[in-house]
Design an enzyme around this catalytic site. Sequence first.
Site, short mmCIF file in Angstrom:
data_model
loop_
_atom_site.label_atom_id
_atom_site.label_comp_id
_atom_site.label_asym_id
_atom_site.label_seq_id
_atom_site.Cartn_x
_atom_site.Cartn_y
_atom_site.Cartn_z
N ASP A 194 0.83 -1.20 0.00
CA ASP A 194 0.00 0.00 0.00
C ASP A 194 0.87 1.26 0.00
OD1 ASP A 194 -2.75 1.16 0.41
OD2 ASP A 194 -1.81 1.92 2.25
N GLU A 200 1.56 -0.59 -5.11
CA GLU A 200 0.54 0.41 -5.35
C GLU A 200 1.27 1.75 -5.35
OE1 GLU A 200 -3.44 2.54 -3.54
OE2 GLU A 200 -1.62 2.22 -2.38
#
Length: 536
Positions: free
Chosen positions: A199, A261
């Site tokens: 993330d 990401e």
Amino acid sequence: MPSTDAWWRDAVIYQIYPRSFADANGDGMGDLPGITTRLPRLRELGIDAVWLSPFYVSPQHDAGYDVADYRDVDPRFGSLGDADKLIATAHDHGLKVIVDLVPNHTSSEHAWFRAALAAPPGSPERERYIFRDGAEPPNSWQSVFGGSAWQRTDDGQWYLHLFDVSQPDLNWDHPEVRAEFLDILRFWLDRGVDGFRVDVAHGLIKDADLTDWTQPSVVLGGLDPVGPPPPMWDQEGVHEIYREWRTVLDGYSPARILVAEAWVQPEERLARYVRPDEMHQAFNFPYLEAPWLPAELRAVIDSSLAATGAVGATTTWVLSNHDVVRHASRLGFPAETGRKPGIGIGDPQPDTGLGLRRARAASLLMLGLPGSAYLYQGEELGLPEHTTLADEVREDPAWERSGHTERGRDGCRVPIPWEADAPSYGFGPGDDSWLPQPAIWAEYALDRQIGVAGSTWELYRSALAARREHDLGNGALVWSATEGDVLAFRNGEILVLTNFGQEAAELPSGARVLLSSEPLDGDGRVPTDVTVWAAV
């Protein structure tokens, strides 16, 4: 020795948002046992791996992306034993398992941050985070969710939170932080996970001087593709971290992967995250954001393949995830419509029929490309955004922190439908679901699509089978000469043709149609907003 089994290069990976996938115990929240029971359906669909959004211990201020304990499962979702069973069952079905890792920040309820608040300024406990002195915030940085990115403590210091106030940013220049996450990696690798989706992979390192930045802190796109990156995103130091992580993963067999990401522009900078000694893949957000226009799509396909090809990496393709409006709704607006930060009551509404038609065509186009594809739960059902979700039930912190100007991401996170006539549409054994499901969910339920010719689920299942049969993920793209608003390329022996124009398009003489996102015209021509796979 690292494994040479590069399974990810052509994999189709299915994102599961645990709280919204399947609820086994009837409390209205999806859970790990629920996921485990539904794995046979995913195997039947034809995917290669699942990626699970966070299921760790968390106060859930940001749907689990505020982690309080990285080595345990939140009781809402089950237990470590349930995680072990899910991983083992997935492997029994031939599916890989990728889990989310959230290294940019912790929850404010993490033991480290509680210790930091209990300790005085300048203490070792506070060095794990980014604390600063001053009568005013250290700079003008803004939170992604709106408002200042700095929160004042009771003793007068400020701490950085690029996301919600309950998500303090870690100090990745601190060796203890780096050692902790190496241990977290090993904890889950030893339990059998096949990789990590990282993330906010571009956010770990901040400019050492905390240089002022007056523009909004937009993590989901919005970066200038020409100028230098903002002082909180895409700093050079992140690459050293991922080289160290890669060394850890390379010690395991079979091969494990890292997926970034990273909302980074242009594609050449994104490709730096997937150099041979760093991550294996990065999400292709420029492709996700490309409008439904042939020239724009061709340009981003070319630039993506060129950028990843230059570093020997595979290209990924994605149309939806838990952070963006579902593409079955997004494509129901005029092609030039820009990003929408959620859709709600009173907002312009998409053309549902047009959106689904284009979504099916877009999905077939994407799955025909060489590389790896990511699917978001429910898109195989043609599921749209819940665009009339009541504002009072919204949970995304973006809604409150933006002063109710951005409706946020709840609309794409509503629990998905499995059975049209069951309580909560088969999501769980009872009527409860943590976000209310709209009545239209019945028409999209899986049990109304399995075995039904022309259904979106059957289209996906057929496409994934044909993709594997013709090895399209490991193929090579060669553009075909076309006229008008038509995009066409060959991948091996398969022609992929999408018609964006108002006039029906001709297929080459002798082409044998394998799949079509909608029925062809009576004379075999391709109607508007339709993608065809044909053997040529």
